[in-house]
Design a protein around this motif. Structure first.
Motif, PDB file in Angstrom:
ATOM      1  N   VAL A 189       0.841  -1.200   0.000  1.00 47.62           N
ATOM      2  CA  VAL A 189       0.000   0.000   0.000  1.00 47.62           C
ATOM      3  C   VAL A 189       0.875   1.248   0.000  1.00 47.62           C
ATOM      4  O   VAL A 189       0.560   2.241  -0.673  1.00 47.62           O
ATOM      5  CB  VAL A 189      -0.945  -0.004   1.221  1.00 47.62           C
ATOM      6  N   GLU A 190       1.985   1.199   0.735  1.00 47.41           N
ATOM      7  CA  GLU A 190       2.894   2.350   0.797  1.00 47.41           C
ATOM      8  C   GLU A 190       3.477   2.665  -0.576  1.00 47.41           C
ATOM      9  O   GLU A 190       3.546   3.833  -0.984  1.00 47.41           O
ATOM     10  CB  GLU A 190       4.026   2.086   1.799  1.00 47.41           C
ATOM     11  N   GLU A 191       3.901   1.611  -1.305  1.00 45.44           N
ATOM     12  CA  GLU A 191       4.463   1.829  -2.646  1.00 45.44           C
ATOM     13  C   GLU A 191       3.388   2.326  -3.610  1.00 45.44           C
ATOM     14  O   GLU A 191       3.647   3.212  -4.436  1.00 45.44           O
ATOM     15  CB  GLU A 191       5.086   0.543  -3.172  1.00 45.44           C
ATOM     16  N   ALA A 192       2.197   1.780  -3.492  1.00 47.23           N
ATOM     17  CA  ALA A 192       1.107   2.214  -4.355  1.00 47.23           C
ATOM     18  C   ALA A 192       0.761   3.674  -4.099  1.00 47.23           C
ATOM     19  O   ALA A 192       0.505   4.439  -5.040  1.00 47.23           O
ATOM     20  CB  ALA A 192      -0.122   1.334  -4.125  1.00 47.23           C
ATOM     21  N   GLU A 193       0.767   4.096  -2.835  1.00 45.77           N
ATOM     22  CA  GLU A 193       0.478   5.492  -2.498  1.00 45.77           C
ATOM     23  C   GLU A 193       1.537   6.412  -3.090  1.00 45.77           C
ATOM     24  O   GLU A 193       1.223   7.481  -3.636  1.00 45.77           O
ATOM     25  CB  GLU A 193       0.416   5.663  -0.981  1.00 45.77           C
ATOM     26  N   GLN A 194       2.799   5.998  -3.009  1.00 44.88           N
ATOM     27  CA  GLN A 194       3.867   6.815  -3.569  1.00 44.88           C
ATOM     28  C   GLN A 194       3.729   6.929  -5.086  1.00 44.88           C
ATOM     29  O   GLN A 194       3.900   8.016  -5.658  1.00 44.88           O
ATOM     30  CB  GLN A 194       5.233   6.209  -3.218  1.00 44.88           C
ATOM     31  N   ASN A 195       3.402   5.821  -5.733  1.00 43.38           N
ATOM     32  CA  ASN A 195       3.199   5.850  -7.184  1.00 43.38           C
ATOM     33  C   ASN A 195       2.018   6.743  -7.558  1.00 43.38           C
ATOM     34  O   ASN A 195       2.056   7.454  -8.560  1.00 43.38           O
ATOM     35  CB  ASN A 195       2.966   4.431  -7.710  1.00 43.38           C
ATOM     36  N   LYS A 196       0.979   6.707  -6.745  1.00 43.50           N
ATOM     37  CA  LYS A 196      -0.196   7.540  -7.019  1.00 43.50           C
ATOM     38  C   LYS A 196       0.159   9.020  -6.944  1.00 43.50           C
ATOM     39  O   LYS A 196      -0.311   9.828  -7.742  1.00 43.50           O
ATOM     40  CB  LYS A 196      -1.305   7.209  -6.020  1.00 43.50           C
ATOM     41  N   ARG A 197       1.006   9.375  -5.987  1.00 41.28           N
ATOM     42  CA  ARG A 197       1.384  10.776  -5.808  1.00 41.28           C
ATOM     43  C   ARG A 197       2.284  11.277  -6.923  1.00 41.28           C
ATOM     44  O   ARG A 197       2.227  12.451  -7.308  1.00 41.28           O
ATOM     45  CB  ARG A 197       2.111  10.954  -4.475  1.00 41.28           C
ATOM     46  N   THR A 198       3.128  10.402  -7.462  1.00 45.68           N
ATOM     47  CA  THR A 198       4.139  10.850  -8.422  1.00 45.68           C
ATOM     48  C   THR A 198       3.751  10.625  -9.877  1.00 45.68           C
ATOM     49  O   THR A 198       4.448  11.071 -10.778  1.00 45.68           O
ATOM     50  CB  THR A 198       5.482  10.132  -8.160  1.00 45.68           C
ATOM     51  N   LYS A 199       2.633   9.940 -10.118  1.00 44.74           N
ATOM     52  CA  LYS A 199       2.237   9.642 -11.496  1.00 44.74           C
ATOM     53  C   LYS A 199       0.810  10.080 -11.758  1.00 44.74           C
ATOM     54  O   LYS A 199      -0.029   9.327 -12.237  1.00 44.74           O
ATOM     55  CB  LYS A 199       2.383   8.144 -11.780  1.00 44.74           C
ATOM     56  N   LYS A 200       0.529  11.354 -11.439  1.00 40.09           N
ATOM     57  CA  LYS A 200      -0.841  11.846 -11.548  1.00 40.09           C
ATOM     58  C   LYS A 200      -1.317  12.005 -12.993  1.00 40.09           C
ATOM     59  O   LYS A 200      -2.501  12.171 -13.233  1.00 40.09           O
ATOM     60  CB  LYS A 200      -0.981  13.174 -10.789  1.00 40.09           C
ATOM     61  N   ASP A 201      -0.413  11.971 -13.943  1.00 45.01           N
ATOM     62  CA  ASP A 201      -0.829  12.080 -15.336  1.00 45.01           C
ATOM     63  C   ASP A 201      -0.690  10.747 -16.078  1.00 45.01           C
ATOM     64  O   ASP A 201      -0.707  10.709 -17.292  1.00 45.01           O
ATOM     65  CB  ASP A 201      -0.011  13.159 -16.051  1.00 45.01           C
ATOM     66  N   SER A 202      -0.543   9.666 -15.310  1.00 51.06           N
ATOM     67  CA  SER A 202      -0.403   8.351 -15.928  1.00 51.06           C
ATOM     68  C   SER A 202      -1.775   7.808 -16.315  1.00 51.06           C
ATOM     69  O   SER A 202      -2.612   7.542 -15.460  1.00 51.06           O
ATOM     70  CB  SER A 202       0.286   7.389 -14.950  1.00 51.06           C
ATOM     71  N   SER A 203      -1.998   7.644 -17.620  1.00 50.17           N
ATOM     72  CA  SER A 203      -3.288   7.116 -18.069  1.00 50.17           C
ATOM     73  C   SER A 203      -3.458   5.665 -17.638  1.00 50.17           C
ATOM     74  O   SER A 203      -4.583   5.215 -17.357  1.00 50.17           O
ATOM     75  CB  SER A 203      -3.401   7.229 -19.597  1.00 50.17           C
ATOM     76  N   GLU A 204      -2.362   4.928 -17.548  1.00 55.31           N
ATOM     77  CA  GLU A 204      -2.428   3.527 -17.106  1.00 55.31           C
ATOM     78  C   GLU A 204      -2.894   3.452 -15.657  1.00 55.31           C
ATOM     79  O   GLU A 204      -3.774   2.661 -15.306  1.00 55.31           O
ATOM     80  CB  GLU A 204      -1.063   2.858 -17.254  1.00 55.31           C
ATOM     81  N   HIS A 205      -2.282   4.296 -14.803  1.00 53.23           N
ATOM     82  CA  HIS A 205      -2.676   4.333 -13.398  1.00 53.23           C
ATOM     83  C   HIS A 205      -4.154   4.696 -13.268  1.00 53.23           C
ATOM     84  O   HIS A 205      -4.898   4.059 -12.523  1.00 53.23           O
ATOM     85  CB  HIS A 205      -1.830   5.360 -12.630  1.00 53.23           C
ATOM     86  N   PHE A 206      -4.554   5.713 -13.998  1.00 56.68           N
ATOM     87  CA  PHE A 206      -5.926   6.183 -13.840  1.00 56.68           C
ATOM     88  C   PHE A 206      -6.935   5.159 -14.347  1.00 56.68           C
ATOM     89  O   PHE A 206      -8.016   5.012 -13.759  1.00 56.68           O
ATOM     90  CB  PHE A 206      -6.139   7.518 -14.553  1.00 56.68           C
ATOM     91  N   SER A 207      -6.597   4.429 -15.398  1.00 60.55           N
ATOM     92  CA  SER A 207      -7.527   3.425 -15.909  1.00 60.55           C
ATOM     93  C   SER A 207      -7.786   2.344 -14.859  1.00 60.55           C
ATOM     94  O   SER A 207      -8.894   1.802 -14.777  1.00 60.55           O
ATOM     95  CB  SER A 207      -6.986   2.800 -17.199  1.00 60.55           C
ATOM     96  N   VAL A 208      -6.762   2.040 -14.054  1.00 64.42           N
ATOM     97  CA  VAL A 208      -6.926   1.063 -12.975  1.00 64.42           C
ATOM     98  C   VAL A 208      -7.859   1.621 -11.898  1.00 64.42           C
ATOM     99  O   VAL A 208      -8.698   0.902 -11.341  1.00 64.42           O
ATOM    100  CB  VAL A 208      -5.560   0.695 -12.358  1.00 64.42           C
ATOM    101  N   MET A 209      -7.733   2.916 -11.609  1.00 62.20           N
ATOM    102  CA  MET A 209      -8.509   3.535 -10.538  1.00 62.20           C
ATOM    103  C   MET A 209      -9.875   4.046 -10.996  1.00 62.20           C
ATOM    104  O   MET A 209     -10.690   4.452 -10.167  1.00 62.20           O
ATOM    105  CB  MET A 209      -7.714   4.704  -9.937  1.00 62.20           C
TER     106      MET A 209
END
Length: 279
Positions: A189-209
């Motif tokens: 969860v800690e790594e996922a939170e860090q990735n969420k904070r640093t990749k706010k323009d990632s379309s891949e991340h957002f598609s998952v969320m």
């Protein structure tokens, strides 16, 4: 909208100061307003002058609040104390008062706990307002609705003639977005939170969320059916993705407005709503 232009100008000023520790001494006798936002993933500290011009802004990541409730009192006090000391060093004054905020509908001890955190950090707690109302102060919103997407909850407030006529708060927020990322990528969860904070323009991340964001939109839709209102504004740190606004608009089939730096809207509004105190 004109209201967004004014809000964006305020947000740009605050963002330029955030965590920069800019030295700008304030004269004795100056009226100041202080806002403390105890968020799920961070605590934000804002100081304004009497004309609501930002003088200082800073934040620290913290795991002190969950689902709108203070769960780590000691850490909250320590972080607020450090941020207060940084502000005092930059401004050359002693800060004696501050206001805080809570999710809409919060009652009982948690409202008192927010005030107690402020007082334990060495300041008088002036006001504790609900978060969407704080955001509405920045937007100068008289009629419409504000959705405040925080770390633990999605809060909705509907305004009419400048007064809150309907509020709701449900436990879906940025933390749930983080949990989805952690499960999808098989990371902590800690790594996922860090990735969420640093990749706010990632379309891949957002598609998952996206399903979580659509759930927030569904929560909004249900409550707006009970109390219809336009325009609709979205604020809050968890909404700070370029695709967030469009997802809400597509789901709700209505225009959605969002200021720049939505993560700082509520802290700025808390300070704006705070009574000023003379040094």
């Amino acid at each position: 909208m004109d209201v967004l232009q004014v809000a964006n100008e305020r947000m740009e000023e605050l963002a330029a100061l955030m965590n920069k520790d800019v030295i700008q001494p304030v004269a004795e006798g100056t009226n100041v307003k202080v806002g403390v936002d105890l968020g799920t993933s961070s605590i934000v500290f804002v100081v304004l002058d009497d004309e609501n011009v930002p003088l200082f802004g800073a934040f620290e990541f913290a795991d002190a609040v969950r689902d709108g409730l203070v769960v780590n009192y000691r850490e909250s006090v320590e972080v607020v104390t450090r941020l207060k000391e940084r502000a005092e060093q930059c401004l050359g004054i002693t800060l004696t008062h501050a206001s805080g905020a809570i999710p809409p509908g919060t009652v009982g001890n948690n409202k008192k706990v927010v005030a107690n955190v402020i007082e334990s950090a060495g300041m008088e707690a002036l006001y504790t307002i609900d978060e969407p109302t704080a955001a509405a102060a920045v937007l100068d919103l008289k009629d419409g609705a504000v959705v405040d997407v925080g770390g633990g909850t999605t809060g909705i407030s509907v305004f009419q003639d400048g007064k809150v006529i309907y509020t709701a708060d449900e436990p879906t927020g940025g933390t749930h977005m983080t949990l989805v990322l952690a499960g999808y990528y098989g990371v902590s969860v800690e790594e996922a939170e860090q990735n969420k904070r640093t990749k706010k323009d990632s379309s891949e991340h957002f598609s998952v969320m996206r399903p979580v964001v659509e759930k927030m939109a569904e929560i909004t839709r249900v409550h707006l059916e009970k109390s219809p209102s336009e325009p609709l504004f979205i604020v809050g740190g968890a909404s700070a993705y370029s695709q967030f606004k469009g997802t809400f608009e597509s789901y709700l089939k209505m225009p959605v407005f969002q200021p720049n730096y939505p993560q700082y809207v509520t802290p700025l509004g808390i300070a704006m709503s705070s009574g000023s105190g003379k040094l």
